[in-house]
Design an enzyme around this catalytic site. Structure first.
Site, mmCIF file in Angstrom:
data_model
loop_
_atom_site.group_PDB
_atom_site.id
_atom_site.type_symbol
_atom_site.label_atom_id
_atom_site.label_comp_id
_atom_site.label_asym_id
_atom_site.label_seq_id
_atom_site.Cartn_x
_atom_site.Cartn_y
_atom_site.Cartn_z
ATOM 1 C CD1 TRP B 326 -38.501 8.770 57.007
ATOM 2 C CD2 TRP B 326 -37.054 7.789 58.385
ATOM 3 N NE1 TRP B 326 -39.068 8.722 58.252
ATOM 4 C CE2 TRP B 326 -38.206 8.124 59.119
ATOM 5 C CE3 TRP B 326 -36.002 7.154 59.058
ATOM 6 C CZ2 TRP B 326 -38.342 7.857 60.468
ATOM 7 C CZ3 TRP B 326 -36.137 6.895 60.408
ATOM 8 C CH2 TRP B 326 -37.285 7.238 61.101
ATOM 9 C CG HIS B 327 -32.218 6.495 58.767
ATOM 10 N ND1 HIS B 327 -32.690 5.638 57.818
ATOM 11 C CD2 HIS B 327 -32.449 5.906 59.959
ATOM 12 C CE1 HIS B 327 -33.180 4.561 58.420
ATOM 13 N NE2 HIS B 327 -33.048 4.700 59.717
ATOM 14 N N GLY B 328 -31.689 10.918 57.351
ATOM 15 C CA GLY B 328 -31.024 12.219 57.459
ATOM 16 C C GLY B 328 -30.680 12.788 56.102
#
Lengths: 327, 477
Positions: B326-328
């Protein structure tokens, strides 16, 4: 009915609270805004390298024949006072080729008599990335030169100087009004003639102490950056050539401790880039004083920056080059 | 528009004055103003992506109504399926397409066989991961009958685009935020004052701590192979504080701003560096994201599988890998999540002593707090190296240089005395840890003149010691 009355009283109390809040907010923020306004005004009133260049540009822009671009090494090496052609020195600390080029493109129309350009090619220049930690200068360039180096749309706040780097400008204000032992003394070209402070002055120009002092130098090779920077630099040269300008590429002197610490590979690659450019463009002239023995310890502020005495020697050498090329 | 920008400093008072000037009973007018302001706020980044946020809002608004009206379960499922495909599809297209296409090509050596994949040259819309999760959770909650679908399009569009939390959270659930758009907001002086204080605290964390610390982190992480182990350890610890202050600073400003408009947003951070374990860390860090993944990823796995330690561990690893992703779109982020899952699963290993079942977390509560804080902090900082490093090779270089205590360029603080803002932050937060933010403590302790002096000191610090203006790190997610 009681519910209606209750709602009405809540509504009235909300309104009263809102008015009271607005009054308190105005009281709280007014001094903040006034003090900020005062700081911004004070910063804009400071005599700086940039403000004097702006003044010079406004007064004599039409007569300028040579424009000089580069980093602090060039800023402190070229004093237009000693140059025969009317010269403007637009270099400043941390300024790399991308900023040079943006400034040149943004300002060229204001110099109708421009004949030549000076670019810097110091030892590590081609292997240092273009991104600069001098982010605050975008606001400075926008305010003083009217050139957008942000590379994006600008907003009114981009013109505010103090907020662009509060630490830097607070220090500048403190130094100007309170405690500078060696105040800046600018000539009309924006060159600081009192720029003697630096590491070597602190070491009292003691040769032994200078020899022992650590040298700040980049020895890390970066061929990817080199490829990009060299190609970018060639675009700059091609642009100047298309404008019919003579190009002077300079490498200001460095003290022998710095010269000895250079990475020979980086140096060799820099020289081969310059050599290739010279082969391709006839309008290029070089002045490399990195190993010039005319520069002595007393000419330096630190290992790679000249003081005003050194700048005089260097500027005279640059002037000879200009005269030799009939500038 | 950034919260730490001059534009926001003008935008907020203008919207606030108009909002309350409209009248305290004209909720729909207030909501209309909020919607216009939110779209303007978002459109300043890139107006083209306004279409995307409108489309996302419309899809889930209609899906909600569709689920509510449908009598048959299959039809409800079809609507939900459409919402999930839409939201994940948008995320996939804008955020993950190139990552998966490249991974797929590498896995099957497609280019070696003469085929190539077409990479997309598109920019990631700001806050995409936040608002798609918010809209998706609405449809899921309607399907699960946890909330009634709303028929008020204005309220729903406001819920999706509410500007304080639009681009970087907190990720709000519809059942918590959506009803707030339907009720009359009264101007509560205490809440508004607290909102302003929280904004100031958030700005301090972002502008003074995170942006200054970023200078040191960037300097060391730019050339990790040149620096000694101590410097890299220092930079890695500072990076933890950078992302903490960057993101929690944003959350504080968002929550504070919402309070000014009479809204209550969820708490997103709770002094995460005081965690006793990695598991506890995720109850204190980005709380709304943890809850989202717990409710919509972890819990469904657990419900559908046997509740054994093994199945819970598998569910944990999957959830944490998704949290990382989700963060990257980078394997380093996935590893960031998986690395923590390893220790979380170890902390949950069941141990039976004299017939009673315990786990490692239980024993951690028996150890003095400073020791457990060091344990969890060390692991979190280590995982953050993968968060910050651009490649595994870079993370490996940093870790090997730290653990071998390698030599390199001399250590410097890089930011001089400004490093003292980190201990100042820690002291203030720890000292006032039972409050939502340290300034909340001032109201009951000091009279107004003293409070104002303290506020002015902080305003001075904000102006004088502001670091270079950096974008909020979490915007890219």
């Amino acid at each position: 009915m009681p519910d209606q009355k209750k709602n009405l009283s809540i509504s009235n109390s909300s309104k009263n609270n809102w008015r009271k809040f607005l009054l308190i907010a105005v009281m709280f923020f007014t001094p903040v805004i006034i003090i900020y306004g005062f700081l911004e005004y004070s910063v804009r009133s400071l005599p700086t390298h940039f403000s004097l260049i702006k003044k010079y540009m406004e007064e004599e822009g039409e007569d300028i024949e040579i424009a000089v671009f580069g980093s602090s090494q060039v800023q402190h090496a070229v004093n237009p006072e000693y140059l025969s052609p009317n010269t403007i020195n637009l270099s400043s600390a941390g300024q790399h080729h991308n900023t040079d080029f943006t400034l040149l493109e943004g300002l060229i129309d204001r110099f109708p008599n421009l004949k030549g350009i000076v670019f810097e090619a110091s030892y590590g220049h081609f292997e240092i990335p273009h991104n600069s930690k001098y982010y605050w200068k975008h606001s400075v360039f926008l305010h003083y030169y009217g050139v957008n180096t942000f590379h994006r749309k600008t907003y009114p706040q981009d013109r505010l100087l103090f907020i662009s780097h509060p630490g830097k400008f607070s220090e500048a204000l403190t130094n100007h009004f309170l405690r500078d032992s060696l105040p800046d003394v600018y000539n009309k070209f924006g060159f600081d003639k009192n720029q003697y402070h630096g590491r070597y002055r602190k070491l009292q120009y003691d040769t032994l102490a200078v020899k022992k002092a650590a040298v700040k130098i980049n020895t890390r090779p970066d061929t990817q950056v080199l490829a990009y920077n060299a190609s970018y630099f060639e675009d700059m040269i091609a642009y100047c050539t298309a404008q019919g300008l003579e190009i002077f590429i300079i490498s200001p002197p460095t003290y022998k401790t710095y010269t000895a610490a250079r990475n020979p590979d980086i140096l060799e690659r820099r020289d081969s880039v310059l050599h290739a450019l010279k082969e391709k463009y006839e309008s290029i002239h070089f002045l490399n004083t990195e190993k010039d023995s005319d520069f002595r310890l007393l000419h330096f502020r630190n290992e790679n920056h000249l003081n005003p005495d050194g700048a005089e020697v260097f500027s005279k050498k640059l002037d000879s080059l200009f005269l030799h090329n009939e500038m | 528009m950034l919260f730490n920008s001059f534009s926001f400093g003008l935008f907020l008072p203008v919207v606030l004055i108009l909002y309350w000037a409209i009248g305290f009973k004209r909720i729909r007018w207030q909501n209309t103003l909020l919607l216009i302001a939110s779209y303007y706020f978002y459109g300043l980044w890139d107006w083209r992506f306004l279409g995307l946020i409108v489309a996302s809002s419309l899809v889930d608004y209609l899906v909600g109504i569709g689920i509510g009206r449908s009598k048959k379960l299959n039809k409800k499922k079809a609507f939900l399926f459409f919402s999930i495909v839409w939201n994940l599809g948008v995320l996939f297209l804008f955020k993950y397409y190139n990552f998966f296409a490249e991974g797929f090509a590498n896995l099957f050596h497609i280019s070696a066989q003469g085929y190539t994949y077409q990479s997309l040259n598109i920019i990631l819309p700001v806050g995409l991961s936040f608002y798609t999760f918010q809209t998706m959770s609405y449809s899921i909650d309607v399907y699960r009958k946890r909330i009634e679908p709303t028929r008020d399009a204005l309220n729903f569009f406001c819920f999706v685009s509410f500007f304080p939390q639009l681009v970087a959270g907190p990720i709000e659930r519809a059942r918590s935020l959506l009803p707030q758009f339907s009720i009359e907001r009264k101007f509560d002086m205490a809440s508004v004052k607290d909102g302003l204080r929280q904004i100031m605290w958030g700005l301090f964390k972002k502008i003074v701590v995170a942006d200054n610390v970023a200078l040191a982190v960037n300097a060391y992480y730019a050339e990790p192979s040149e620096h000694q182990g101590l410097s890299l350890l220092y930079a890695s610890i500072l990076f933890f504080f950078q992302i903490y202050c960057d993101f929690s600073g944003y959350s504080d400003i968002a929550i504070g701003t919402a309070k000014l408009f009479g809204f209550k947003l969820s708490k997103n951070f709770n002094i995460p560096y005081l965690s006793r374990s990695v598991s506890e860390f995720w109850q204190r860090w980005h709380i709304t994201l943890t809850k989202w993944f717990t409710d919509y990823v972890y819990a469904p796995f657990i419900r559908s599988w046997k509740r054994s330690y093994f199945s819970r561990t598998v569910a944990l690893f999957i959830t944490m890998a998704f949290i990382g992703l989700w963060h990257g779109a980078n394997w380093t982020f996935v590893f960031f999540g998986v690395f923590q899952a390893i220790f979380m699963s170890l902390e949950r290993v069941p141990i039976t002593i004299k017939g009673r079942s315990y786990n490692f977390n239980y024993f951690l509560t028996k150890i003095p707090l400073p020791l457990t804080v060091v344990y969890s902090f060390a692991l979190i900082v280590t995982s953050c190296i993968f968060f910050r490093a651009e490649t595994f090779a870079m993370a490996e270089t940093i870790l090997s240089r730290i653990f071998s205590w390698s030599d390199g360029r001399p250590f410097t603080y890089e930011i001089g005395y400004r490093i003292l803002f980190v201990p100042l932050l820690v002291l203030l937060e720890v000292f006032t840890r039972k409050k939502n933010h340290p300034f909340e403590y001032l109201e009951k302790r000091f009279n107004r003149p003293t409070r104002w002096i303290i506020y002015y000191i902080f305003v001075f610090i904000l102006i004088r010691y502001a670091g270079p203006k950096e974008e909020f790190i979490y915007f890219q997610f």
